[in-house]
Scaffold this motif. Sequence first.
Motif, PDB file in Angstrom:
ATOM      1  N   GLU A 191      32.376  46.393  37.700  1.00 15.47           N
ATOM      2  CA  GLU A 191      33.062  46.335  36.407  1.00 15.47           C
ATOM      3  C   GLU A 191      34.425  45.671  36.467  1.00 15.47           C
ATOM      4  O   GLU A 191      35.027  45.390  35.439  1.00 15.47           O
ATOM      5  N   ASN A 192      34.940  45.444  37.674  1.00 12.13           N
ATOM      6  CA  ASN A 192      36.274  44.867  37.793  1.00 12.13           C
ATOM      7  C   ASN A 192      36.287  43.411  37.329  1.00 12.13           C
ATOM      8  O   ASN A 192      35.459  42.605  37.745  1.00 12.13           O
ATOM      9  N   ILE A 193      37.242  43.087  36.449  1.00 12.81           N
ATOM     10  CA  ILE A 193      37.402  41.727  35.927  1.00 12.81           C
ATOM     11  C   ILE A 193      38.761  41.192  36.369  1.00 12.81           C
ATOM     12  O   ILE A 193      39.801  41.796  36.075  1.00 12.81           O
ATOM     13  N   ASN A 194      38.762  40.094  37.088  1.00 11.34           N
ATOM     14  CA  ASN A 194      40.001  39.407  37.440  1.00 11.34           C
ATOM     15  C   ASN A 194      40.217  38.245  36.477  1.00 11.34           C
ATOM     16  O   ASN A 194      39.264  37.574  36.076  1.00 11.34           O
ATOM     17  N   THR A 195      41.474  38.023  36.130  1.00 11.22           N
ATOM     18  CA  THR A 195      41.796  36.982  35.149  1.00 11.22           C
ATOM     19  C   THR A 195      42.792  35.985  35.716  1.00 11.22           C
ATOM     20  O   THR A 195      43.763  36.367  36.366  1.00 11.22           O
ATOM     21  N   MET A 196      42.531  34.719  35.492  1.00 13.91           N
ATOM     22  CA  MET A 196      43.475  33.656  35.818  1.00 13.91           C
ATOM     23  C   MET A 196      43.380  32.597  34.720  1.00 13.91           C
ATOM     24  O   MET A 196      42.572  32.737  33.799  1.00 13.91           O
ATOM     25  N   TYR A 197      44.198  31.576  34.797  1.00 12.01           N
ATOM     26  CA  TYR A 197      44.095  30.517  33.796  1.00 12.01           C
ATOM     27  C   TYR A 197      44.172  29.148  34.464  1.00 12.01           C
ATOM     28  O   TYR A 197      44.723  28.987  35.549  1.00 12.01           O
ATOM     29  N   LEU A 198      43.561  28.183  33.791  1.00  8.85           N
ATOM     30  CA  LEU A 198      43.614  26.786  34.199  1.00  8.85           C
ATOM     31  C   LEU A 198      44.418  26.010  33.157  1.00  8.85           C
ATOM     32  O   LEU A 198      44.300  26.276  31.964  1.00  8.85           O
ATOM     33  N   GLU A 199      45.199  25.064  33.628  1.00 13.57           N
ATOM     34  CA  GLU A 199      45.899  24.156  32.720  1.00 13.57           C
ATOM     35  C   GLU A 199      46.013  22.803  33.402  1.00 13.57           C
ATOM     36  O   GLU A 199      46.842  22.624  34.303  1.00 13.57           O
ATOM     37  N   ALA A 200      45.173  21.870  33.017  1.00 11.12           N
ATOM     38  CA  ALA A 200      45.139  20.540  33.633  1.00 11.12           C
ATOM     39  C   ALA A 200      46.015  19.578  32.842  1.00 11.12           C
ATOM     40  O   ALA A 200      45.982  19.557  31.613  1.00 11.12           O
ATOM     41  N   TYR A 201      46.775  18.785  33.560  1.00 11.73           N
ATOM     42  CA  TYR A 201      47.656  17.817  32.920  1.00 11.73           C
ATOM     43  C   TYR A 201      46.924  16.541  32.500  1.00 11.73           C
ATOM     44  O   TYR A 201      47.287  15.910  31.512  1.00 11.73           O
TER      45      TYR A 201
END
Length: 354
Positions: A191-201
């Motif tokens: 059930e564990n959810i890890n979150t990150m984000y992407l931001e491409a230039y």
Amino acid sequence: MRGWMGKFRSLFLFGALTMLLTGCGIENISALKPKGYGSELLFDLMLISIAIMIFVFVIVMAIYAFVLLRYREKKGQEHIVPKQTEGNKALEVIWTVIPIILLLVLAIPTVQATFDLADQSTQGDEGVLTVDVTGNQYWWQFDYADQEISTSQEIYIPTNERVYLNMKASDVIHSFWVPAIAGKMDTIPGENINTMYLEAYEEGVYEGFCAELCGPSHSLMYFKVIAVSPDEFDQWVEDMQNIDPEATPETTTAQEGQELFNNNCMSCHAIGGASAGVGPNLGNFANREKIAGILQPSKDNLVDWIVHPDEIKPGNQMPAELVSEEDAAKIADYLLELDHSDVGNDLEMQSVEE
């Protein structure tokens, strides 16, 4: 002398070979030419770390050279003992305070970057894209829940926008890493959810892979991040939402392949719509950069993959020899017609090409 020179030559050749090999590898997998916000933060931290290490090295070598020359044993002074410095409070304060200062110089931007990369303040806001990512042995699934789109092996994102990834694993621990635009994040079963984000230039195709040993085909668990302009991304979303899984293929062999696919493959795969669950969604199969994440897109390679997936990716869950090579060729004709969007087709691997 001859033995000493031989050792020197061996050491020199080894050092030269080491320097040469540092330039080898896959060109578009590099954290040293950042093309995204996250990778840029990490690159800056690397530069700070390298600067500190060079500073310490130069100071230590300077002190070492000074002591070696100043206090070396001289003729006629063999039994002279230099003045000892035990208990010198000034020196003890200096070599205690300086490392603390250097650690603070590195720690402060590191902590700031850590909190910055973990920022989720805009997730859930209107217009902010969120993608559910699932790591499987040995492929990646990407679900755009709000858009009702499911893809695999390739994730499309708009440039210069923060895209949040909610990440988990279906089997064992995997690690999602796109070196050119972001750092790593583990995907964990349960059930564990890890979150990150992407931001491409910049627009481009960015190589990603699993960075956590997850089985015999771990090194083959590649995927692509395809960054396009916001307008093109909106067009891609529209194209994917309009996929008709019942559409009749153009050629007779592809029509036969569609029937074979429905009878043999639909229990694990899907065409368009929501996630298939067991296997990848193949709705935009013909638009993919690679087959199974590693093979060049060709009919022969696709037939080999359909008939002998265990030989190409050992340990994967796709059954081998489910159909004959003749039927596999018809299924390949069908899958290679699933080119529902032209968005991103003109992009090449350009994540670090400059």
